[in-house]
Structures are given as structure tokens and as C-alpha cells.
Write an enzyme that holds these catalytic residues in place. Structure first.
Site, PDB file in Angstrom:
ATOM      1  N   GLU A 124       0.826  -1.206   0.000  1.00 43.32           N
ATOM      2  CA  GLU A 124       0.000   0.000   0.000  1.00 43.32           C
ATOM      3  C   GLU A 124       0.860   1.255   0.000  1.00 43.32           C
ATOM      4  OE1 GLU A 124      -3.235   0.469  -0.279  1.00 43.32           O
ATOM      5  OE2 GLU A 124      -3.715  -1.663  -0.451  1.00 43.32           O
ATOM      6  N   ASP A 125       1.807   1.304  -0.907  1.00 44.75           N
ATOM      7  CA  ASP A 125       2.625   2.499  -1.102  1.00 44.75           C
ATOM      8  C   ASP A 125       3.584   2.822   0.027  1.00 44.75           C
ATOM      9  OD1 ASP A 125       1.737   3.164  -3.589  1.00 44.75           O
ATOM     10  OD2 ASP A 125      -0.006   4.217  -2.826  1.00 44.75           O
ATOM     11  N   ALA A 126       3.725   1.917   0.969  1.00 43.47           N
ATOM     12  CA  ALA A 126       4.697   2.216   2.023  1.00 43.47           C
ATOM     13  C   ALA A 126       6.101   2.084   1.440  1.00 43.47           C
ATOM     14  CB  ALA A 126       4.518   1.264   3.179  1.00 43.47           C
TER      15      ALA A 126
END
Lengths: 357, 1136
Positions: B747-749
Site C-alpha cells: 500500500e505504497d509504504a
């Protein structure tokens, strides 16, 4: 002793760097992997026989050597230890008496921490939280820089860090000044003797490794007065204690011409490579391309980029041959760093053995 | 301007490189030129006009007593302190909470005297108020100063100005977008009826005139009439009694006449045939008392409405209604045209139909209102004095000019943003805003922002959609997300917003060039074929037989500099009109003129520019470049590049990347990205930490985020260099590996390298202002600061105090440490206490403590002492905190790809390349497919080539053909030359196992921004803590250390699950349990008598039937509140 068939031997000893992705990257570790073919995958005698180290380049700060006949896991262990576990000295505590420069205290302290110090960490002990700073675990530097009013701006360089062999000169604020005026005022350190009296330091005094690292810039009327205490630590805790700028290895490149390449094609191949891996040799039936400098290969994969060229050229890496490079920050010479790393690994192994037995 | 030297020295190619014009343009005009120009126009010209129009105050008691304003001017920014005139600098005003304003001087002539002896006296330099000064405007001290002088004044040379400093805060007056005044707009209303509307705006009043077509009949709609009026009646009332004349004026085309027929018939049906009858008819429709300005005779009321309200901007001179009739006829014709052909409809969202109101105009409106108020007040006061039968003192009219009302009015409007002028029926909120100082680019974006006038709640997509006419004028990317998406816009890089220009000379010029005057034309001739109407700023001047010839002549004059460069000439073939516009608020942009497709700019012109002998204005004056507004662009054929020019081409773009604004200009290769990503980045660039200005450490902002080691992006754009982002960067070049690692990157981390953080990556400084005021009290006492005590209860918390009782800069403050050792007098009211002061015993300790989370320390950065507006001593602390990135901090690249730090991993565990390069952060490749940010990949390649060659690479928008963006092919070649793969993918070794990774990894530097959202400011948890006094429930919100609420939906879940004990605990025990005494007899709440140790019911007057029960305190409170409203809730208790 039976040999493995060629394709299996290739899988066992080489990483193939194909155009789209490398294959056979993971080594086959299990010693009995080829037992059915009567081949012992790993054995100790082979290691003793084959293992060798050859130094290619050694300068004050850098070493490049070949390490042959060892597993990637072990080579990597040395790399990891070099980065994270070989101790050095670095400034950890900064006592700022005055800082009127634009640079903030925390940032200044951070910058000081990252300055490599020219001191052998083996001569010092680790300082734990409850230890008093003494001559065995702490090095004290003083810095007093000032830019006079009306003078042009000046830059404070790392050579202005002055080693204070007798410990801190800042007096500890005491509650009762009148108790014993005769007694020596207490400072932030409790040195029992001056560090310069020790033989190791009397010859080469402690200083920053590079004299020209910018610490701060001062405008007219600005002043920095501080004391920096360096202690021993490891890179795991903070990168400033890492003795290397970086340490890494690469597997020995192997460039193989799968078919003979002649004439125009050969010239094309030579031109393709930006690092001149290939040369042209005149042979009886024309001009033939040969692999002259496989070591130079950076794996840009230009030679196999064009459609069909992977029929001619194969890029491989030798799985047990490492070209290891260590860039020291200067506290210890790079070759010593490696032996230190080996020692640490040894200690670790011993610890495991003792724990197990 | 930061232009790379190499580029300057490069020879100019065959197609003339016109890029150099842009820095020159920005140097001459600056980024906020429109604000400055409009303000300068106001203070130099506008204010004089206003004063000249209202220059006389005459006493109504004695008409011989008067005051006349002769001249008005604005002085230097200064303030009068204790009778001494002190000059102001903007920085001083910011620090000491003052308003950066200059006195308004007037020269007056007035009658003075006493006892009948009158004498006319002239007074010079009477101050009537103080005008807030826009920074960098012509009255600002910063005007025309060079970098060194600006530094001496404590000002950042890169700061664009264009804002005000009011009470120490910087305020921007945003541009206001409106539909243009005095122009006919044909549109369809809600019911689907065709409507022609004109918003007339004159100096006197604003009115809206609608002509609509309903059931084939045409009506007029004005607020002043109760119902819609048949248009023919109106025409008749204006003196066009003959139907034939009306039809002639509209046009003799039989289609028009047939469309007009129903209206004509209706009029006849009403029995209206003469002007007299029409006026009588109108009289019955006039709204009662809606028009107080009308004169007393009843008969002329309809007339005066027609004269003053109906199409108000067409003036009626000597009761000659003919221009108005013609205007109405033109409106009708336009409407009928649209009826016959839907293409003739106007688009309200077309940028050419929009006007942008700028700060100068807005302030001028406010000033006019305040000035008139001041005059009427002065008159009132003078009359009051004069009407007294016996006055002894000498009368001086100039005494009655109160200067506070103007100063305070302007200051109040600017500081609250509420523009309120009853006189002009203006009431707007949020006109001025506090300048965003979170990042340099944020403040740049803020001054170029355009605020819409429409309400945001309307669910129409039209005004929000991207308009093709925005090209080059308004940035297509920079708009916020959410409710104001598409409504709030930003100017593009080269846009200019015009200011008003003198109309008189232009009108006479038009007549000189052969425009036939309206007065001389019959209705028949008006629309005669092969002649065009000439419309000047919405006024019909007349017609011209050779419109092309006329417009060419006008344009030639403009190019020769004989008329203003912003005058627009637009030939509308469809409407058969020539529109000449010189009004303010039009957007326009410079373009290179081409003759038959050949650019007028030759290489020698550019060489002269580079040599510094030619300026941008010379280009304008020599007719090489001209400004085109949106309407005139329709008459031009503009080629993007010189090579694309056709023989018909009239203009050539200067550089295509100038269609983007400042914020979008930071994005490298934006033309390769999916469009919304650029929009996201425009919003995020404003939250990025970095440097704010050169004087950032001398400022006292309430909240300041700085990056410790900001960098200049490796992949720059021309816009970055033009606005100075390369000098005040807000991010760092991080080596990014695009791969999956550790699972903490979903999730885009992003996964960060701990050693990089140790070495200073993403390290930031957060500074907060804490002001402390030493209050003065009415009994002449005041707070005081005393020396810290060495002993006692407080001594431990006073360690950071200096001997003066104030914490010194550089001290490390823990939570609860005392910042100022303040004492307050016990008695602050009552009789004044002599100046000798109070004894120590009369003071109580009120030390100011630092508040903050326990365990967190801050450092005092700076302390300043100044006096605030009430003349109290004010001590301002700047508290500093240095933070290194931690898990949860938000980062973003320049492509709208934000992500939080998912985990921090040791360097030795990170993958390492064959060259020993270890990434600073790892980004998950899943971020790419759905986002389609190809620009980010090219940025990585370009930066990688940049670091290997040691040259900054460029990625300007649409820059590949003109060489302002490096091509991917050349970048790849560079990479190969330096031994990298052409694709940017490297052979990496795992840091954990030591063996090579099973894929080549896309790795290289990408410019990453640290955003202001950090976990440290957001994380919150609580076990026990404060409660609200009234309900005894836990407080709400992080700032009050509040509890975490089990809301309705959470409650529903627990009910559904049947977790009754948990519910009971959460809703009662953890919240507000209360033991209540309930009377079983009456069901009301009783109380517990502590003496008798029993419960007691006060309504039954007995304690016999009391039971104790547990209930939420809020419930008990509800019962009592209900009781107070005469509703009796009774509890019925039963045994369970």
C-alpha cells in the site's frame, strides 16, 4: 572422482545473467544434493585446498581483493560485519558552551558525529551508560572557532577539532562551591592520566581523519565553543561508527562466447561493450572476437540486448569467486578492517559453539 | 535568474531558441506582476480618481463652508510612535505584529475662521489614513532593491512579494474570478429557455438585465419590475413606437421577423401602441418602494428604471434612448441568432468571458467606500458644530477628517478577509488569506491562485471542467482535489492579468479609423451586410465597413506601441462584430508574431538579448512579441514551434512548458504522467518540507518545517530554475530501488535505509512560536518577571531560566519546564495604584510552562521581546525540535506518489549493487501499473545519468523537441556509456543472503519530498485522562488528550456480536459511571445526604423509597435538563 554433467555443473557454479533476469542465483547448499551422481557438493578439504585470497589493489583507504572458494553467505557475513559490527570511535556527546552560528546545536552535533576520527578503536573500551568517562573509553575534542566582527565569513573545518588529552576542560556546575576550594574542580570527565602520556598516542596524536571536512560556516561575530566526546561503538547502532564508507563484493564476471563471432559481427560486438570486454584477434579464417577483459564487465547487458545475440554471448558470474572491495573511512587501514571482521566472525562462531556444547 | 552557463554559451540553432525570453520576461515582470501592477495602478491612478470624483465636502448648514481635496498621494511606509515618525520595513512589521502601511496624504483647501470671518486656507499633507502597502510595489521600501540591499532589510530576494503584512501576518488578496461585466451572454436557463443577460457595472451601480424567450415570446426581466415585461413594450417605452423600426433594428431577415411576431402581437394585444401607453403599462409593474432613488413624480418611475437600471452601462445622455434601443436590439438579434443556430450560444465557462479581479481593484473598492463614509461623517460632524447657535472656537473643517476609519477599515478587511461595502452591495468572505509559508513553492502557488465566485456546492460539471481556452493562461494541472476541484485555479507561468486602461483616447481613435458613429445610423443600416459592429468594452461604438482593415490598423498601432500593449482586438465573424477591449482583469500572454509563418524573432535578436543590449520590453516595442488575450487568440493561428508554422500562421509560442503554472512546473516529464498524478503533486508540493526563504531563521512563523539538508533536484526543469526552486529546494535526491522488500512496503509504504537516516536523510526541524504577553491591568499594575529562585518547589523546573527570568536561547526544555518566571498582581481592578509598584506580597506566581508530551524535549531557538498592539511587552519564543524520519512519516516523489515509511532497515540488510551502491529507500513496484507515472521512471533514468556524468539533466514539460528535456534515448545512451544497463536496471545482491537477486532491479536517484504529516504530531493513545466537566465523559481530540470513542457503528458491531460485558464496560465504566439515588415512589432523582448517610428524595420529602443505581452521568444530566424544560422523566425500577 566423478564429475557432474556440464549443465548441472554450470548450474552449481555459475549464476547466469540472462537478458531478462538472472537465473540460478541461489547456491545449492546441501552437501548431498548431487549424492545420487556420486558428487559431494561441499566438503571441507576442497575448501581448504581451494580457498585463496589475492589482493588486487591496496591503498591507504581502499582494498580490493579476490576471495575464491567460499560461499556467498560467508562473503556476505564479512561484508555485514564490516558495515555494522567492527567498532570505531565517533563523537557521541557534544557539550555546547556557545553557538551563535546559524547551524542548530543538534545539527552541529550530528555533523560532528559523522566526522571520521583517526584513532585505533582497539585501544579503547566500550563505555556503557553507567561508566564514568575516563581515558580508557572517551576521547575529548575541543572546538573554539570564531569569526571576528568585520571579518569575512569563514568556514570551520574538521582540523579545528583539538584533541584534549587530559579530558574535558568544562567545569561541572557544583552545588556547593565553598566545600573545598583546594580540591580540583570536577569536569565532565574523570581522567586519571593524560592520554598523550600513553605511548600509542604520544607519537601520532588523535585528530580527525580528514582536515577539510566542513563543520560549520561562521558569519561576522559568530562563535562556536564546544567540547565533543568520542566513544567506541558499532555501525549497527549508528552509521557514524561504521568503519567503512562501504564494503561490498561482486561475483567474478565470466563472459563466454557461445559461438565464434567473426568479422563485422565481431567488430559490432566490440563496439557494443562500453567497458571493452571484447577484443578482436586475427585468426586464420578472419577476425574473431575474443573475451579479453571479463573482469571489466559491469553487466550492462548491452552485448545481449539485441535480438538473437544471446546465442553468441553468455554473461555469467562465478558463484564462489568474490571481488571484494572495502572503502575504509580511515580509522583503520582496510586490510586490518578485514582481519578485524574475521576475528569478530570467529568470536561469534566460538560463542555459538560454547553455547551449544 | 539561475540559468546554466553552459546553456547560455551554447550557439543558437537554426530554429531560433526563444527560451531566453522567459527568464527575461520574469525578470521584468516577476511572478506576481499582476498583483503588483494592479496595486500600483490603484495607488498611482485609481486613488486619485476616487478622490477627484468625491473631492468636495460642503456643509449643509452653510454652503459657503466647504472642504476640497486637491491632491492625494501615498507616502513612505512609516508609523508614528510617540510622536516620532518611524520608517517601516516589512520584516520589522512581521516581527512586531504591525501593519506595513503608508500614510495617505491629501492637500486640502478649506474654509476656516470664526465669528463670520471666513478665510480660505490650503493645507498640505494632511493624513487621512494609512494604506497597507503591498510588498515590492512601487511604494514599498523593497521596490527596485538588489539582492544585497534586500538582505540588509532582512528580506529574501527570492520572495515574490505581492502580499500585505497586516498585524504581523502576511495576507494575500486572492484573484477573484467573475463573469465579465457589460457583455452580452446568451445562455439557457433552468427551464430550457433562451436567455440573454448583461451584468452592467458602472461607477454608480451594478445591475443585471435578462431578456428571455418563453413560449416563443420575448420578455425583459429586471429586479425592479414585478413580472417579466414583453420586450416590445420596453422598446416602445423607450420611444421606438413603430414595430417596423424594431424589426429593422433586429434585422430584416424574415426569420427574425417571424420570430419577433408573437412578441409584437402580444404587445398589441395588451393595447400598448404609444410610448405613453407603454410607460403607463410599465408603471403598473414597478415593484413598490423597491426603487427609493426614483424622483417623487410617479409618472417617471418606469422611465427612470429604464434609464438607470436597464442595461445601465449604456448611458442615456439628454434623454436620448437611442443607444439603449440599439443595444437592446443587438441583444435581441444575438438571442434570435442563437435560437436559430445553437452554436451561437455563449459559453459561460469560456475564459474570454471571465474577468479576474485583482488586489488593486478590491482595495480600491474598499477605499472608495471608506472614503465616502469618512466624507459623510466629516460632514455630519461639521454640521453638528455649525448648527450650534453660539460657537466660540475657531472652525476648521480639516479637523473633522478622521483618519482612523480608513486605516482601520482597510486593516480589518485585510486581516479578516471579509470584504464588505454596503454602498456597492459587496459582501464577500475569504478574499484575503494568510500566505502559506509551509514551503517556498506553496507560497508561490498561493499568490498565483484564483478564487471562484460560484458556490462550491453546485453539482454542475461545466465550471469545473478543463476549458480549451485555458491553454497557456491557466495551469491545467494545479487545482485542488475535493469540493473546489476545478473551481480554484492557478495562473500559468507567463500569464498576465490586465489592469484598466484609459478609454477616451481609444474611443476617439476608433472613430478616427473609420468607425461610423451609432447616432448617424438608421436601424436599417445597423445590420447591413458587409459591415461589422464595433464594440468597445461592451459599448457599441458604431459600425465599420472594412472590419479586417480596421482591426489590422488597430493591431499595427498596438505593435508600434502607440496604444497600450494589452488592448485586444477581436473580430468575431459569426457575430459580425469587432470587439475592442481595454478593461482590466482579462488574462493574456505574450506570443511571438509571425509574418506568413516566419517568426519575427531572428537569431540576432536573441543574441542581443543574451548580450544584455535588448530587454523583453524592447521585443514588445519593436513589434516582435505581443500580448494576446483569450478572445484575440481566436483570430490567431498559433504554431507550437517555428518548424510547424504554416503560411497562415500568425503567431508562434514562446515555449510550450509555460502553459503550466509554478507548482506543476516542478514535475519532471509531466507530459509522460497520467494527468491526475500531476494534480496530486501540485497539491503535495505545497506540503513538502524544505527551505522557505533565505530569511527563514529570522522570521517568526507560528509553525515552520525545515529540512536539515535540502537538495536541488538532480532532474530539474526550466521552471525550477526560473522560480528559484533550485535555491530553495524542498526534498532530497534519494537512491531508490524499485522492488519488493520485507512486506512492509504494501500500500505504497516505503522501506528506508537506517544508515541513510543516520547520515541525515529526511531529517527535519520543526519550529513553533510561543508568544507570552505581559498584561497591563486597569489599575495601572502589570505582570512582572522576576529572577528565578534557586531553592524551593520550582527550582528544579527553573534551571533553564536566565537571571532575567526568561529562558535563554539554546536551552533544552522538557515538558513542564518554566519558560518565563512571571508574576501577576493579586488585585487587577479597582483604584489606580501609584507608580511606585506593589510589594512582593501582592503578586502571585503565574509562571509560563512549556506544554508538550512528557519525555519529549524541545530547544529554545530564539527569543525576541517586542511590544504588541496594546503596547504590552510581548516575549516570543521560537521552540525547535529536530526529528529524524520514523515509521509512519509521509514521503512523496514529484509524481503524486505519496507513501508512508513502512519500516526502517539496517544498511547491511539492504540490497547492494555491483558498484557498492546501496539504496536509500525501496519502493514497491506495484505503485507503477495503476498510477502510470512514467515520468517518475524517466526521472530515475535521467537522475542516474545525471549523477554519472555530473551534469543536471532536464525534464521540462513538452521539452523534448526544444531541448529542454532530455530524451530517453539519449539518457539511455549515457547510462550505457557509464556501464549501466540502458533500462536503468541493475544487478543487485541481497544484503541478507549475499546471493544475487532473481531480477534486475530498477534503481537510481529520485527526488523525494518529506511531507509535513508526521506520526509524532498525530499519534495518540490514552488510558486515563481528563474529562469534560459537564458530562464527566472523556474529552475529545488529541490536543486535549482525549479518549478514543466507541461510536455508533462500533456499538452496533458489539451489539450484533453480543459482547454485552464489553459494551457495558466501554459505554459505562470507561466513560462516566455515576451512582444516582432514585426514588421508587416518584421515579425522580434524589440525592445522598452525607450527614444522615441515606438517600433522600426532595420531591417526596422522604428517604424511604430510595434506591441506589448506576447510570451514565450524561443520562442523569439529560434527566435534569429535561426537568428544567418542564418534562418529567420518571424512572421505574424493578428487581431483576
Amino acid at each position: 572422482m566423478p564429475e557432474l554433467p556440464e549443465h548441472l555443473e554450470l548450474k552449481r557454479t555459475r549464476v547466469s545473467c540472462n537478458f531478462d533476469a538472472p537465473t540460478d542465483t541461489e547456491p545449492i547448499l546441501y552437501s548431498g544434493a548431487y549424492a545420487s551422481m556420486g558428487v559431494d557438493n561441499t566438503n571441507m578439504e576442497d575448501f581448504f585446498k581451494n580457498f585463496k585470497i589475492k589482493i588486487n589493489r591496496l591503498t591507504e583507504d581502499e582494498i580490493e581483493f579476490d576471495m575464491v572458494g567460499i560461499d556467498a553467505a560467508l562473503a556476505n557475513a564479512f561484508r555485514r560485519i564490516l558495515i555494522a559490527e567492527v567498532p570505531t570511535m565517533a563523537i557521541e556527546k557534544v557539550f555546547i558552551a556557545n553557538n551563535t552560528s546559524v547551524i542548530q546545536d543538534e545539527v552541529l552535533a550530528h555533523r560532528l558525529g559523522l566526522i571520521p576520527l583517526n584513532v585505533d578503536p582497539r585501544l579503547f573500551e566500550y563505555k556503557s551508560e553507567k561508566d564514568l568517562p575516563n581515558e580508557k573509553n572517551t576521547i575529548v575534542f575541543g572546538l573554539h572557532a570564531r569569526c571576528e566582527r568585520g571579518a569575512p565569513r569563514n568556514t570551520v573545518k574538521s582540523d579545528e577539532l583539538k584533541w584534549l588529552p587530559n579530558g574535558s576542560e568544562f567545569l561541572l556546575a557544583t552545588e556547593d562551591n565553598d566545600s573545598d576550594p583546594a580540591a580540583k574542580a570536577r569536569t565532565y570527565t574523570s581522567f586519571s592520566c593524560g592520554q598523550d602520556s600513553l605511548p600509542e598516542f604520544s607519537v601520532n596524536p588523535i585528530c580527525a581523519r580528514h582536515p577539510d571536512i566542513t563543520i560549520a560556516r561562521l558569519g561576522p561575530g559568530q562563535e562556536i565553543e564546544l567540547e565533543a566526546h568520542a566513544v567506541k561503538g558499532v555501525g549497527k547502532e549508528h552509521a557514524k561508527w561504521s568503519p567503512v564508507a562501504t564494503a561490498w563484493y561482486r561475483m567474478l564476471p565470466e563472459v563466454v562466447l557461445l559461438q565464434d563471432v567473426y568479422d563485422e559481427k565481431a567488430e559490432k560486438l566490440v563496439r557494443k561493450c562500453p567497458v571493452n570486454v571484447f577484443d578482436i584477434e586475427d585468426v586464420a579464417n578472419g577476425r574473431k572476437a575474443v573475451v579479453a577483459r571479463p573482469r571489466a564487465c559491469t553487466l550492462c547487458r548491452e552485448c545481449i540486448r539485441e535480438e538473437g545475440w544471446d546465442q553468441y554471448v553468455a554473461l555469467r558470474r562465478k558463484r564462489d569467486h568474490f571481488i571484494f572491495t572495502i572503502e575504509s573511512t580511515g580509522a583503520l587501514p582496510p586490510e586490518v578492517l578485514f582481519t578485524e571482521a574475521v576475528k569478530i566472525l570467529e568470536d561469534k562462531c566460538e560463542r555459538v559453539i560454547t553455547e551449544l556444547s | 535568474m539561475g540559468i546554466d552557463k553552459q546553456f547560455m554559451a551554447a550557439p543558437i540553432g537554426s530554429a531560433v531558441d526563444k527560451f531566453q525570453l522567459i527568464p527575461e520576461f520574469l525578470k521584468v515582470r516577476g511572478l506576481v506582476r499582476e498583483h503588483l501592477e494592479s496595486y500600483n495602478y490603484f495607488v498611482n491612478t485609481g486613488i486619485k480618481k476616487i478622490v477627484r470624483v468625491n473631492n468636495l465636502i460642503t456643509s449643509s448648514v452653510d454652503p459657503n463652508i466647504y472642504l476640497r481635496f486637491k491632491d492625494v498621494r501615498i507616502g513612505e511606509p512609516s508609523v508614528v510612535v510617540d510622536g516620532v515618525n518611524e520608517k517601516l520595513t516589512p520584516q520589522f512589521c512581521r516581527l512586531s505584529d504591525m501593519t506595513y502601511a503608508a500614510p495617505i496624504y491629501v492637500n486640502v483647501e478649506c474654509v476656516t475662521g470664526s465669528h463670520g470671518e471666513k478665510e480660505i486656507r490650503e493645507k498640505k499633507d494632511v493624513i487621512i489614513g494609512r494604506m497597507p502597502v503591498m510588498l515590492r510595489s512601487c511604494y514599498c521600501v523593497l521596490h527596485g532593491k538588489d539582492e544585497a540591499e534586500l538582505a540588509r532589510l532582512g528580506e529574501c530576494p527570492l520572495d515574490p512579494g505581492g502580499y500585505f503584512v497586516v498585524k504581523g501576518t502576511e495576507k494575500v488578496v486572492l484573484m477573484q474570478e467573475q463573469l465579465s461585466n457589460n457583455r452580452i451572454i446568451i445562455d439557457v436557463d433552468k427551464k430550457g429557455n433562451l436567455i440573454a443577460s448583461v451584468t452592467s457595472s458602472t461607477a454608480a451601480l451594478r445591475s443585471k438585465t435578462n431578456i428571455l424567450m418563453e413560449k416563443e415570446k420575448i420578455y425583459l426581466q429586471i429586479n425592479q419590475f414585478q413580472t417579466k415585461i414583453p420586450i416590445i413594450v420596453v422598446m416602445k417605452a423607450m420611444g421606438m413606437e413603430s414595430d417596423q423600426e424594431v424589426v429593422q433594428m433586429v434585422g430584416r431577415d424574415p426569420r427574425y421577423s417571424s420570430l419577433l411576431l408573437p412578441s409584437v402581437e402580444e404587445c398589441a394585444g395588451l393595447g400598448v401602441h404609444t410610448q405613453q401607453q407603454a410607460l403607463e403599462f410599465l408603471e403598473t409593474k414597478v415593484k413598490m418602494a423597491s426603487y427609493p432613488g426614483a424622483s417623487v413624480e410617479k409618472e417617471s418611475r418606469a422611465m427612470s428604471i429604464l434609464r438607470d437600471v436597464f442595461i445601465a452601462h449604456v448611458l442615456v445622455r439628454k434623454n436620448n434612448f437611442r443607444p439603449k434601443c440599439i443595444y437592446a436590439a443587438v441583444m435581441l438579434r444575438r438571442m434570435l441568432e442563437a435560437f436559430l443556430n445553437k452554436d451561437a450560444m455563449d459559453d459561460k465557462d469560456y475564459v474570454g468571458n471571465k474577468r479576474f479581479e485583482l488586489s488593486g481593484q478590491l482595495i480600491s473598492l474598499l477605499f472608495e467606500d471608506l472614503f465616502k463614509t469618512m466624507i459623510s461623517e466629516a460632514k455630519k460632524m461639521a454640521d453638528k458644530v455649525l448648527s450650534k447657535p453660539s460657537r466660540s472656537s475657531r472652525f476648521d473643517f480639516s479637523q473633522y477628517i478622521v483618519k482612523d476609519s480608513i486605516s482601520l477599515g482597510l486593516e480589518r478587511a485585510l486581516s479578516t478577509g471579509n470584504w464588505y461595502a454596503k454602498r456597492f452591495r459587496v459582501d464577500r468572505k475569504g478574499v484575503s488569506q494568510v500566505l502559506q509559508r509551509l514551503s517556498f513553492i506553496g507560497s508561490m502557488g498561493h499568490v498565483t491562485r484564483i478564487q471562484p465566485q460560484f458556490e462550491k456546492s453546485r453539482k454542475v460539471s461545466g465550471p469545473r471542467a478543463l476549458q480549451p481556452s485555458q491553454w497557456g493562461m491557466l495551469c491545467p494541472c494545479d487545482t485542488p482535489e475535493g469540493e473546489s476541484c476545478g473551481l480554484v485555479k492557478n495562473l500559468a507561468l507567463m500569464t498576465h492579468v490586465t489592469t484598466d486602461e484609459e478609454e477616451g483616447p481609444l474611443i476617439s481613435l476608433c472613430y478616427l479609423l473609420g468607425v461610423e458613429d451609432l447616432q448617424l445610423l438608421s436601424g436599417e443600416e445597423l445590420h447591413s451586410p458587409n459591415s461589422f459592429l464595433v464594440i468597445f468594452n461592451g459599448l457599441i461604438l458604431g459600425k465599420h465597413r472594412r472590419p479586417q482593415h480596421f482591426s489590422n490598423a488597430m493591431r499595427r498601432l498596438r505593435r508600434a506601441g502607440k496604444i497600450g500593449e494589452f488592448v485586444s482586438v477581436f473580430v468575431n465573424e459569426k457575430q459580425r462584430c469587432v470587439y475592442i477591449a481595454s478593461d482590466g482583469g482579462r488574462v493574456c500572454r505574450p506570443l511571438v508574431i509571425a509574418d506568413k509563418g516566419v517568426s519575427r524573432i531572428k537569431w540576432h535578436h536573441m543574441k542581443e538579448l543574451l548580450d544584455g543590449v535588448r530587454t523583453f520590453d524592447d521585443f514588445l516595442r519593436d513589434g516582435l512579441i505581443e500580448y494576446l488575450d483569450v478572445n484575440e487568440e481566436n483570430n490567431a493561428l498559433i504554431a507550437l514551434y517555428e518548424g510547424d508554422a504554416l503560411p497562415e500562421t500568425t503567431h508562434i509560442e514562446i515555449e510550450p512548458f509555460t502553459i503550466l503554472g509554478v507548482c506543476a512546473g516542478l514535475i519532471p516529464f509531466p507530459h509522460h504522467n497520467q494527468s491526475p498524478r500531476n494534480t496530486y503533486q501540485c497539491a503535495m508540493g505545497k506540503q513538502a518540507m524544505g527551505n522557505i526563504s533565505y530569511n527563514q531563521l529570522c522570521r517568526m512563523d507560528t509553525l515552520l518545517y525545515l529540512l536539515v539538508y535540502p537538495q536541488r533536484p538532480l532532474l530539474t526543469t526550466r521552471t525550477i530554475e526560473l522560480v528559484g526552486y533550485d535555491k530553495l529546494g524542498a526534498g532530497q535526491n534519494a537512491t531508490v530501488a524499485v522492488m519488493s522488500y520485507s512486506g512492509y512496503d504494501i500500500e505504497d509504504a516505503i522501506v528506508m535505509n537506517k544508515s541513510s537516516l543516520d547520515r541525515g536523510f529526511g531529517r527535519c526541524i520543526v519550529m513553533k512560536k510561543k508568544p507570552i504577553v505581559l498584561q497591563k491591568y486597569e489599575n495601572n499594575t502589570s505582570d512582572r518577571i522576576i529572577r528565578p529562585t534557586k531553592e524551593g518547589y520550582f527550582a528544579e523546573r527553573m534551571q533553564t531560566l536566565d537571571y532575567d527570568g526568561i529562558t535563554a536561547p539554546g536551552e533544552i526544555i522538557r515538558s513542564d519546564d518554566i519558560l518565563v518566571n512571571k508574576e501577576t498582581p493579586m488585585i487587577t481592578r479597582g483604584p489606580t495604584i501609584s507608580s511606585g509598584g506593589l510589594p512582593d506580597s501582592q503578586y502571585k506566581r503565574t509562571p509560563v510552562k512549556s506544554v508538550g508530551p512528557v519525555g519529549q524535549t524541545t530547544v529554545v531557538e530564539r527569543v525576541i521581546c517586542c511590544s504588541d498592539k496594546n503596547n504590552n511587552l510581548c516575549i516570543k519564543f521560537m521552540m525547535r525540535e529536530t526529528r529524524r524520519p520514523e515509521v509512519g512519516d509521509k514521503f512523496s516523489s514529484r509524481h503524486g506518489q505519496k507513501g508512508v515509511c513502512g519500516t526502517i532497515i539496517q544498511q547491511e540488510d539492504f540490497p547492494v549493487s555491483e558498484r557498492g551502491i546501496c539504496p536509500d529507500l525501496i519502493m514497491n513496484p506495484h505503485g507503477f501499473p495503476s498510477r502510470m507515472t512514467v515520468g517518475k521512471m524517466i526521472e530515475l533514468l535521467g537522475s542516474k545519468a545525471g549523477v554519472s556524468t555530473g551534469r543536471f539533466h532536464y525534464g521540462s514539460a513538452f521539452g523534448e523537441p526544444s531541448g529542454h528535456a532530455d530524451k530517453v534515448e539519449t539518457i539511455s545512451e549515457t547510462l550505457v556509456k557509464h556501464g549501466f544497463s540502458y533500462s536503468g536496471k541493475d544487478f543487485l545482491y541481497s544484503g541478507i543472503t549475499g546471493s544475487p537477486l532473481q531480477a534486475y532491479i530498477f534503481m537510481g536517484p529520485i527526488y523525494y519530498q518529506k511531507l509535513k504529516h508526521m506520526v509524532l504530531d498525530k499519534m495518540h493513545a490514552r488510558a486515563m485522562g481528563p474529562r469534560v466537566m459537564m458530562t464527566r465523559q472523556p474529552t475529545e481530540g488529541r490536543s486535549r488528550n482525549g479518549g478514543l470513542r466507541v461510536g455508533e457503528m462500533e456499538r452496533d458491531c458489539l451489539i450484533a456480536y453480543g459482547a454485552s460485558s464489553l459494551l457495558y464496560e466501554r459505554l459505562m465504566l470507561s466513560s462516566d459511571p455515576f451512582e444516582a439515588q432514585v426514588c421508587r415512589a416518584c421515579g425522580l432523582l434524589g440525592y445522598y445526604n452525607h450527614k444522615l448517610k441515606t438517600g433522600f428524595c426532595s420531591s417526596c420529602r422522604s428517604g424511604n423509597n430510595i434506591s441506589t443505581m448506576k447510570l451514565p452521568y450524561a443520562c442523569k444530566l439529560l434527566f435534569q435538563e429535561l426537568q428544567s424544560m418542564n418534562i418529567v422523566p420518571r424512572l421505574k425500577l424493578a428487581e431483576v
